[in-house]
Design a protein around this motif. Structure first.
Motif, mmCIF file in Angstrom:
data_model
loop_
_atom_site.group_PDB
_atom_site.id
_atom_site.type_symbol
_atom_site.label_atom_id
_atom_site.label_comp_id
_atom_site.label_asym_id
_atom_site.label_seq_id
_atom_site.Cartn_x
_atom_site.Cartn_y
_atom_site.Cartn_z
ATOM 1 N N GLY A 208 0.745 -1.088 0.163
ATOM 2 C CA GLY A 208 0.058 -0.040 0.031
ATOM 3 C C GLY A 208 0.831 1.378 0.048
ATOM 4 O O GLY A 208 0.141 2.120 -0.006
ATOM 5 N N PHE A 209 1.960 0.999 0.235
ATOM 6 C CA PHE A 209 2.987 2.336 0.094
ATOM 7 C C PHE A 209 4.020 2.104 -0.999
ATOM 8 O O PHE A 209 4.199 1.148 -1.596
ATOM 9 N N SER A 210 4.840 3.353 -1.566
ATOM 10 C CA SER A 210 5.639 3.099 -2.698
ATOM 11 C C SER A 210 6.799 2.339 -2.203
ATOM 12 O O SER A 210 7.521 2.383 -1.093
ATOM 13 N N GLU A 211 7.115 1.544 -3.228
ATOM 14 C CA GLU A 211 8.353 0.663 -3.086
ATOM 15 C C GLU A 211 9.567 1.356 -2.817
ATOM 16 O O GLU A 211 10.691 0.955 -2.534
ATOM 17 N N LYS A 212 9.596 2.784 -3.470
ATOM 18 C CA LYS A 212 10.531 3.550 -3.428
ATOM 19 C C LYS A 212 10.860 4.338 -2.006
ATOM 20 O O LYS A 212 11.784 5.308 -2.042
ATOM 21 N N MET A 213 10.197 4.062 -1.007
ATOM 22 C CA MET A 213 10.419 4.815 0.264
ATOM 23 C C MET A 213 11.928 4.243 0.891
ATOM 24 O O MET A 213 12.418 3.320 0.469
ATOM 25 N N ASP A 214 12.694 5.208 1.134
ATOM 26 C CA ASP A 214 13.883 5.066 1.756
ATOM 27 C C ASP A 214 13.970 4.711 3.138
ATOM 28 O O ASP A 214 12.832 4.471 3.909
ATOM 29 N N SER A 215 14.984 4.427 3.609
ATOM 30 C CA SER A 215 15.267 3.690 4.914
ATOM 31 C C SER A 215 14.706 4.619 6.391
ATOM 32 O O SER A 215 14.001 4.253 7.124
ATOM 33 N N SER A 216 14.832 6.100 6.072
ATOM 34 C CA SER A 216 14.402 7.101 6.737
ATOM 35 C C SER A 216 12.668 6.829 6.826
ATOM 36 O O SER A 216 12.147 7.178 7.819
ATOM 37 N N GLU A 217 12.157 6.833 5.728
ATOM 38 C CA GLU A 217 10.725 7.021 5.615
ATOM 39 C C GLU A 217 10.110 5.715 5.955
ATOM 40 O O GLU A 217 9.022 5.938 6.737
ATOM 41 N N LYS A 218 10.601 4.543 5.818
ATOM 42 C CA LYS A 218 10.341 3.293 6.414
ATOM 43 C C LYS A 218 10.218 3.573 7.979
ATOM 44 O O LYS A 218 9.311 3.069 8.598
ATOM 45 N N THR A 219 11.591 4.043 8.478
ATOM 46 C CA THR A 219 11.611 4.084 9.740
ATOM 47 C C THR A 219 10.280 4.916 10.407
ATOM 48 O O THR A 219 9.847 4.507 11.563
ATOM 49 N N ARG A 220 10.159 6.066 9.914
ATOM 50 C CA ARG A 220 8.995 6.821 10.528
ATOM 51 C C ARG A 220 7.888 6.212 10.425
ATOM 52 O O ARG A 220 6.965 6.340 11.439
ATOM 53 N N LEU A 221 7.631 5.443 9.594
ATOM 54 C CA LEU A 221 6.084 4.768 8.964
ATOM 55 C C LEU A 221 5.995 3.727 10.226
ATOM 56 O O LEU A 221 5.119 3.587 11.006
ATOM 57 N N ILE A 222 7.181 2.758 10.341
ATOM 58 C CA ILE A 222 7.339 1.732 11.588
ATOM 59 C C ILE A 222 6.960 2.378 13.021
ATOM 60 O O ILE A 222 6.295 1.855 13.759
ATOM 61 N N LEU A 223 7.487 3.522 13.248
ATOM 62 C CA LEU A 223 7.539 4.125 14.530
ATOM 63 C C LEU A 223 5.897 4.780 14.834
ATOM 64 O O LEU A 223 5.654 4.594 15.915
ATOM 65 N N LYS A 224 5.423 5.061 13.738
ATOM 66 C CA LYS A 224 3.927 5.477 13.833
ATOM 67 C C LYS A 224 3.019 4.345 14.181
ATOM 68 O O LYS A 224 2.388 4.522 15.217
ATOM 69 N N TYR A 225 3.380 3.124 13.507
ATOM 70 C CA TYR A 225 2.658 2.014 13.634
ATOM 71 C C TYR A 225 3.153 1.487 15.243
ATOM 72 O O TYR A 225 2.078 1.099 16.179
ATOM 73 N N ILE A 226 4.310 1.711 15.633
ATOM 74 C CA ILE A 226 4.758 1.277 16.989
ATOM 75 C C ILE A 226 4.362 1.963 18.113
ATOM 76 O O ILE A 226 3.681 1.399 19.177
ATOM 77 N N ILE A 227 4.170 3.395 17.742
ATOM 78 C CA ILE A 227 3.522 4.099 19.044
ATOM 79 C C ILE A 227 1.859 3.818 18.934
ATOM 80 O O ILE A 227 1.349 3.612 20.303
#
Length: 274
Positions: A207-226
């Motif tokens: 559901g998200f772009s495969e072109k996300m870089d590692s910092s963008e993926k990190t932000r998304l993971i942390l949103k899910y985590i919080i």
């Protein structure tokens, strides 16, 4: 330690504290102090900047590895030391318990412009419109990836069939008019949840772009985590969280060295939510 471990609530707190090099309990204190501000929001509505500011994280902060939780069915006994999770191509074209089991019923696979299915010595032709998904996966090897859930609980109920048999297996048995083998497989299989560590640069969010870089993926993971940590800390029954599916590229397999644990699932209701 660089692994964000999502096996349990305690592992999440402890691994985040270790990654951020802060005293144990610091992340939990942050969630507790800001619970009312963060609670009852969708994961994307959470104030992640507050987290970055509290722990002095740069905008390009990146996690190194996270765990995901993969549901799989297997025939015969398994051993964690030799347990691997392979993509579709590797599974069907290698010698393993599934391909040996299918070979007893004269079903075999060969590589030729994708994967060809042979039944009783003859190549099987896909003819009906309903077999388009199966043919695409075998011929184009599209959607042959390994995937898993970010959290080890309350997975989306629409995927509970993963505890029964692989989707492609049931599709193939229907195509071959061997639905009797579905019953045989179900009677013999065991279901497992494997906790797998994956590198941040390797995985893809559906559901998200495969072109996300590692910092963008990190932000998304942390949103899910919080969002998840607020859910676990709250006694509000209306509070919920989202458990995203994370997948690896189609050419990736998971070696036994990257599997942290494997446990048998006897009841799909232990992990899936309706």
């Amino acid at each position: 330690m660089n692994l964000l471990n999502t096996c349990s609530i305690d592992e999440i707190y402890n691994s985040l504290d270790d990654i951020l090099n802060i005293p144990r309990g610091s992340v939990k204190d942050f969630i507790s102090c800001n619970l009312q501000r963060l609670l009852n929001r969708q994961y994307w509505e959470g104030d992640l900047d507050l987290f970055y500011e509290r722990f002095s994280l740069p905008a390009n902060f990146c996690l190194k590895e996270i765990t995901i939780h993969h549901i799989t069915t297997r025939l015969g006994d398994i051993h964690k030391e030799t347990f691997t999770i392979d993509n579709l191509e590797t599974v069907l074209l290698s010698d393993n318990t599934l391909t040996r089991w299918l070979k007893k019923y004269k079903i075999e696979f060969k590589q030729d412009q994708g994967i060809c299915v042979y039944y009783k010595g003859c190549i099987h032709e896909f003819k009906s419109y309903g077999e388009e998904r199966l043919q695409k996966r075998l011929k184009a090897l599209d959607d042959s990836c390994v995937n898993g859930f970010l959290f080890a609980e309350k997975m989306m109920g629409c995927y509970a069939s993963l505890t029964s048999m692989p989707e492609i297996f049931s599709d193939l048995m229907n195509s071959l008019d061997r639905t009797d083998l579905m019953s045989k497989y179900f009677a013999e299989k065991k279901c497992y949840m494997a906790t797998v560590k994956v590198a941040i640069e390797d995985f893809i969010f559906d559901g998200f772009s495969e072109k996300m870089d590692s910092s963008e993926k990190t932000r998304l993971i942390l949103k899910y985590i919080i969002n998840y940590l607020c859910y676990k800390l709250s006694f509000d029954k209306a509070c919920c969280f989202e458990n995203p599916i994370i997948r690896l590229p189609d050419n990736k397999n998971v070696e036994s060295s990257d599997i942290l644990s494997v446990r048998q699932i006897d009841n799909y209701e232990d992990i899936f939510e309706y």
